[in-house]
Motif scaffolding. Sequence first.
Motif, mmCIF file in Angstrom:
data_model
loop_
_atom_site.group_PDB
_atom_site.id
_atom_site.type_symbol
_atom_site.label_atom_id
_atom_site.label_comp_id
_atom_site.label_asym_id
_atom_site.label_seq_id
_atom_site.Cartn_x
_atom_site.Cartn_y
_atom_site.Cartn_z
ATOM 1 N N LYS A 1 0.866 -1.189 0.000
ATOM 2 C CA LYS A 1 0.000 0.000 0.000
ATOM 3 C C LYS A 1 0.903 1.240 0.000
ATOM 4 C CE LYS A 1 -3.747 -2.473 0.844
ATOM 5 N NZ LYS A 1 -3.811 -3.486 -0.166
ATOM 6 N N PHE A 2 1.301 1.671 -1.196
ATOM 7 C CA PHE A 2 2.290 2.742 -1.308
ATOM 8 C C PHE A 2 1.715 4.124 -1.038
ATOM 9 C CE2 PHE A 2 0.579 1.956 -5.495
ATOM 10 C CZ PHE A 2 0.344 3.226 -5.996
ATOM 11 N N HIS A 3 0.410 4.304 -1.049
ATOM 12 C CA HIS A 3 -0.167 5.631 -0.812
ATOM 13 C C HIS A 3 0.006 6.078 0.639
ATOM 14 C CE1 HIS A 3 -1.917 6.096 -4.742
ATOM 15 N NE2 HIS A 3 -2.413 4.872 -4.673
ATOM 16 N N LYS A 4 0.198 5.148 1.557
ATOM 17 C CA LYS A 4 0.343 5.486 2.968
ATOM 18 C C LYS A 4 1.797 5.509 3.424
ATOM 19 C CE LYS A 4 -4.135 3.490 3.996
ATOM 20 N NZ LYS A 4 -4.885 2.472 4.729
ATOM 21 N N MET A 5 2.744 5.320 2.519
ATOM 22 C CA MET A 5 4.163 5.257 2.879
ATOM 23 C C MET A 5 4.818 6.628 2.804
ATOM 24 S SD MET A 5 5.539 1.920 0.897
ATOM 25 C CE MET A 5 5.033 0.280 1.295
ATOM 26 N N ASP A 6 5.957 6.742 3.509
ATOM 27 C CA ASP A 6 6.780 7.948 3.417
ATOM 28 C C ASP A 6 7.500 7.963 2.071
ATOM 29 O OD1 ASP A 6 6.051 8.518 5.990
ATOM 30 O OD2 ASP A 6 7.886 7.697 6.872
ATOM 31 N N LYS A 7 8.143 9.088 1.783
ATOM 32 C CA LYS A 7 8.847 9.234 0.518
ATOM 33 C C LYS A 7 10.003 8.236 0.409
ATOM 34 C CE LYS A 7 11.377 12.640 -2.159
ATOM 35 N NZ LYS A 7 11.919 13.983 -2.179
ATOM 36 N N ILE A 8 10.726 8.027 1.489
ATOM 37 C CA ILE A 8 11.872 7.102 1.455
ATOM 38 C C ILE A 8 11.378 5.667 1.260
ATOM 39 C CG2 ILE A 8 13.780 6.174 2.814
ATOM 40 C CD1 ILE A 8 14.047 8.932 4.079
ATOM 41 N N GLU A 9 10.279 5.311 1.897
ATOM 42 C CA GLU A 9 9.740 3.959 1.746
ATOM 43 C C GLU A 9 9.217 3.724 0.336
ATOM 44 O OE1 GLU A 9 8.235 3.076 6.282
ATOM 45 O OE2 GLU A 9 6.865 4.037 4.879
ATOM 46 N N VAL A 10 8.630 4.752 -0.274
ATOM 47 C CA VAL A 10 8.169 4.618 -1.657
ATOM 48 C C VAL A 10 9.361 4.458 -2.581
ATOM 49 C CG1 VAL A 10 6.932 5.777 -3.538
ATOM 50 C CG2 VAL A 10 6.044 5.887 -1.230
ATOM 51 N N ARG A 11 10.455 5.156 -2.290
ATOM 52 C CA ARG A 11 11.671 5.023 -3.095
ATOM 53 C C ARG A 11 12.221 3.611 -3.009
ATOM 54 N NH1 ARG A 11 17.182 5.190 -3.242
ATOM 55 N NH2 ARG A 11 18.093 6.570 -4.783
ATOM 56 N N VAL A 12 12.248 3.036 -1.813
ATOM 57 C CA VAL A 12 12.730 1.669 -1.627
ATOM 58 C C VAL A 12 11.826 0.690 -2.373
ATOM 59 C CG1 VAL A 12 13.058 -0.155 0.087
ATOM 60 C CG2 VAL A 12 13.900 2.139 0.543
ATOM 61 N N LEU A 13 10.518 0.890 -2.272
ATOM 62 C CA LEU A 13 9.577 0.019 -2.978
ATOM 63 C C LEU A 13 9.780 0.106 -4.483
ATOM 64 C CD1 LEU A 13 7.069 -1.839 -2.957
ATOM 65 C CD2 LEU A 13 5.693 0.242 -3.064
ATOM 66 N N LEU A 14 9.982 1.319 -4.997
ATOM 67 C CA LEU A 14 10.191 1.489 -6.431
ATOM 68 C C LEU A 14 11.468 0.796 -6.886
ATOM 69 C CD1 LEU A 14 9.178 2.770 -9.047
ATOM 70 C CD2 LEU A 14 10.416 4.835 -8.418
ATOM 71 N N CYS A 15 12.540 0.909 -6.109
ATOM 72 C CA CYS A 15 13.790 0.230 -6.463
ATOM 73 C C CYS A 15 13.615 -1.283 -6.453
ATOM 74 C CB CYS A 15 14.906 0.639 -5.506
ATOM 75 S SG CYS A 15 15.462 2.336 -5.715
ATOM 76 N N ARG A 16 12.866 -1.793 -5.488
ATOM 77 C CA ARG A 16 12.614 -3.238 -5.431
ATOM 78 C C ARG A 16 11.736 -3.697 -6.590
ATOM 79 N NH1 ARG A 16 11.722 -4.326 1.016
ATOM 80 N NH2 ARG A 16 13.838 -3.802 1.621
ATOM 81 N N LEU A 17 10.771 -2.875 -6.977
ATOM 82 C CA LEU A 17 9.942 -3.217 -8.130
ATOM 83 C C LEU A 17 10.757 -3.235 -9.415
ATOM 84 C CD1 LEU A 17 6.682 -1.237 -7.359
ATOM 85 C CD2 LEU A 17 6.860 -3.700 -7.657
ATOM 86 N N LEU A 18 11.669 -2.266 -9.553
ATOM 87 C CA LEU A 18 12.529 -2.243 -10.738
ATOM 88 C C LEU A 18 13.390 -3.499 -10.811
ATOM 89 C CD1 LEU A 18 13.606 1.494 -10.712
ATOM 90 C CD2 LEU A 18 12.446 0.339 -12.580
ATOM 91 N N GLY A 19 13.985 -3.875 -9.681
ATOM 92 C CA GLY A 19 14.830 -5.070 -9.665
ATOM 93 C C GLY A 19 14.041 -6.339 -9.900
ATOM 94 N N SER A 20 12.864 -6.432 -9.311
ATOM 95 C CA SER A 20 12.032 -7.630 -9.490
ATOM 96 C C SER A 20 11.534 -7.749 -10.922
ATOM 97 C CB SER A 20 10.840 -7.588 -8.538
ATOM 98 O OG SER A 20 11.268 -7.664 -7.220
ATOM 99 N N GLU A 21 11.171 -6.616 -11.499
ATOM 100 C CA GLU A 21 10.713 -6.667 -12.893
ATOM 101 C C GLU A 21 11.847 -7.076 -13.822
ATOM 102 O OE1 GLU A 21 8.908 -3.777 -16.346
ATOM 103 O OE2 GLU A 21 8.871 -3.082 -14.279
ATOM 104 N N ARG A 22 13.038 -6.602 -13.541
ATOM 105 C CA ARG A 22 14.179 -6.976 -14.383
ATOM 106 C C ARG A 22 14.489 -8.463 -14.247
ATOM 107 N NH1 ARG A 22 20.087 -6.835 -14.316
ATOM 108 N NH2 ARG A 22 20.719 -6.492 -16.458
ATOM 109 N N ARG A 23 14.411 -8.989 -13.017
ATOM 110 C CA ARG A 23 14.676 -10.420 -12.823
ATOM 111 C C ARG A 23 13.576 -11.295 -13.409
ATOM 112 N NH1 ARG A 23 16.592 -8.361 -7.998
ATOM 113 N NH2 ARG A 23 14.617 -8.734 -6.933
ATOM 114 N N ALA A 24 12.365 -10.757 -13.531
ATOM 115 C CA ALA A 24 11.258 -11.530 -14.096
ATOM 116 C C ALA A 24 11.210 -11.459 -15.618
ATOM 117 C CB ALA A 24 9.926 -11.026 -13.522
ATOM 118 N N HIS A 25 12.028 -10.607 -16.217
ATOM 119 C CA HIS A 25 12.026 -10.444 -17.673
ATOM 120 C C HIS A 25 12.595 -11.696 -18.334
ATOM 121 C CE1 HIS A 25 12.766 -8.657 -21.614
ATOM 122 N NE2 HIS A 25 11.911 -7.717 -21.246
ATOM 123 N N PRO A 26 12.036 -12.113 -19.465
ATOM 124 C CA PRO A 26 12.533 -13.320 -20.125
ATOM 125 C C PRO A 26 13.982 -13.214 -20.599
ATOM 126 C CG PRO A 26 10.412 -12.677 -21.033
ATOM 127 C CD PRO A 26 10.831 -11.598 -20.092
#
Length: 126
Positions: A18-43
């Motif tokens: 639930k990123f709408h309730k997070m602080d700016k730093i927590e949203v940044r961490v979530l975004l970095c983790r999403l970028l890494g996970s999406e890259r690892r999930a790419h064929p």
Amino acid sequence: MKYLKSIYKPPEKLLHAKFHKMDKIEVRVLLCRLLGSERRAHPVYGTKRLKPYFLRLKWKRIKVAHHYEKIGGILDPQVKQWALPAGNKWPGTIALVKDRVQIKTLQGKLKGADKNGWLLFVPHKV
């Protein structure tokens, strides 16, 4: 500031954040983790098969990126595009998420730290 509980979270857990309730730093961490996970999930990255959660990671990354810019974060325009750079064109998450990061130093004894022990790092321009 509330710390995230573990360093690695499976991509399915990132999709339920639930990123709408997070602080700016927590949203940044979530975004970095999403970028890494999406890259690892790419064929192209690993197996040649598409992971079942790959497209949902893309949607979540784009939503989180727009929210992060709305709360004052600085992003590379490639983060908000549908297709991320793959292979040797991947610049890394640090180059894609361009923002200042505050890191707590050891008891505030490092040079440049403020009275609370926070040291402000500014990523260099590439």
